[in-house]
Enzyme design. Structure first.
Site: not given
Length: 438
Positions: A260, A320, A324, A387
């Protein structure tokens, strides 16, 4: 021959033109009647047909030249105003954005999807003639169902990996799976299509490269303006924060998300090459996280995941440590930005996103406050190449497009929740899934 009228052959008797003979001649054989009738007809014609004055006595060709030179270019449209404007009728003045000049023929690829259907709503409300091309892999017919009886709307089931020839003024190219669940389903088809080399299962995805190439070719052929909806994923896991358009990004070219990320980067390259090399009118938008009604219920994106899970009384899954960050814009703000970009004079790329930054835990708290304060949070291992930070710098869009988002997360999320609640629990009213309020 009367001898009193002619003295010699070829010589006229001067007495023929005496006043007495002239009066007799006018009253003889109804000649006066015909003269009066002629005068009346001339008078009527002069009252009906306006004869231009001396100041307007330019040649006809000159008047046509003026009309042509002041006409509005065919690809420029203006949105219907939401408030009153004081319009100055000055020669050569730029027409304000709020003024509608004429309807356009607009192609929206992926127009039955989440963002595309909201864009179609705005274009239809503006009075344009809209053609939607979609293969319905992620799009839903219900999203555009309310337009099907409108003669200005046309829906075509078609995959953009195959060429199509249409006559339009503008092309909004949105066709591409945007969520990880969809573009990871078939990464090869997501980035490019090799015809006859893969099984039919590979044809369920739209592509970044071939689909964009086909739409650019169409735009060049018919002289249409082309807008590419790129993504903030071109920045990868950014080392610069917030991200500006001049940042080249930090992308893993062989990661699970690269189909992507790199596909959109190639699409931007193709778009700029068509612009520089073939003089095609193009626009590029880099879209950041967007939410709102009509999102897919289970597409893997964090906002739709949290909302669906909270409504179903399931734990909110945080990957996580939940630190983030993402920036979330409501879909109406994005649509407004796309239309401003298309109607403007700047190629881009432009970041279109809300600079308000939230951690995943902060987003979960907003969802809890909106839906269920008792909803639990469940932590899971982080996904690959996720990210760490994502926040747009929209200074360029503010300056050149006059655009900035206006809907906050706490204002827009309840509208999305209402739509999800209707679709999950099936208590739809007629047309309820199709209409939303911006």
């Amino acid at each position: 021959m009367n001898p009193e009228r002619v003295q010699n052959e070829g010589q006229i008797n001067p007495a023929r033109f005496s006043i007495k003979d002239s009066v007799r001649y006018m009253f003889g054989e109804q000649r006066l009647l015909f003269v009066l009738i002629g005068i009346t007809i001339v008078a009527l014609i002069s009252n009906v047909v306006v004869i231009p004055s001396s100041s307007q006595s330019e040649p006809i060709s000159a008047s046509f030249q003026v009309a042509v030179s002041t006409s509005v270019p065919r690809r420029i449209a203006y949105e219907l105003p939401t408030r009153n404007f004081d319009l100055v009728n000055a020669a050569g003045a730029r027409i304000p954005l709020g003024l509608k000049s004429k309807s356009l023929r607009v192609l929206v690829t992926g127009g039955s999807g989440f963002v595309g259907s909201h864009l179609v709503d705005r274009l239809m409300a503006r009075g344009d003639n809209v053609i939607v091309v979609d293969n319905f892999f992620t799009g839903r017919k219900d999203n555009v169902l309310h337009h099907l009886r409108n003669p200005r709307f046309e829906l075509i089931r078609h995959d953009v990996v195959e060429p199509i020839l249409l006559e339009v003024d503008q092309i909004y190219h949105l066709a591409c799976p945007a969520s990880p669940v969809h573009y990871k389903y078939n990464p090869v088809k997501t980035i490019i299509s090799f015809i006859n080399l893969f099984s039919s299962r590979l044809r369920y995805h739209k592509t970044n490269v071939v689909g964009t190439l086909n739409m650019l070719g169409l735009a060049k052929r018919i002289n249409a303006r082309f807008l590419l909806t790129s993504t903030s994923e071109v920045y990868g896991d950014p080392l610069e924060h917030p991200q500006v358009e001049t940042y080249w990004g930090n992308v893993n070219p062989i990661g699970v998300r690269s189909c992507y990320d790199e596909g959109k980067r190639v699409a931007e390259t193709l778009t700029m090459d068509y612009h520089r090399g073939l003089n095609t009118e193009v626009r590029i938008a880099r879209i950041f996280n967007t939410y709102g009604p009509r999102m897919c219920l289970d597409d893997g994106r964090v906002v739709s995941n949290f909302v669906a899970q909270a409504l179903r009384k399931q734990p909110l899954t945080v990957y996580g440590d939940g630190m983030q960050t993402r920036s979330f814009q409501y879909v109406s703000d994005l649509v407004d930005g796309l239309m401003r970009l298309m109607e403007g004079e700047h190629v881009g790329p432009f970041n279109l996103g809300n600079p308000g930054e939230f951690t995943m835990l902060e987003l979960a708290k907003v969802v809890q406050d909106t839906i269920d304060p008792n909803a639990k949070i469940e932590f899971r291992p982080n996904t690959e190449d996720d990210p760490h930070k994502r926040k747009p710098d929209i200074s360029r869009a503010k300056e050149l497009l006059g655009w900035q988002p206006s809907v906050t997360l706490r204002e827009g999320l309840p509208l999305m929740v209402s739509d999800f609640r209707q679709r999950i629990f099936g208590d739809l009213k007629e047309g309820g899934s199709s209409m939303s309020t911006f």
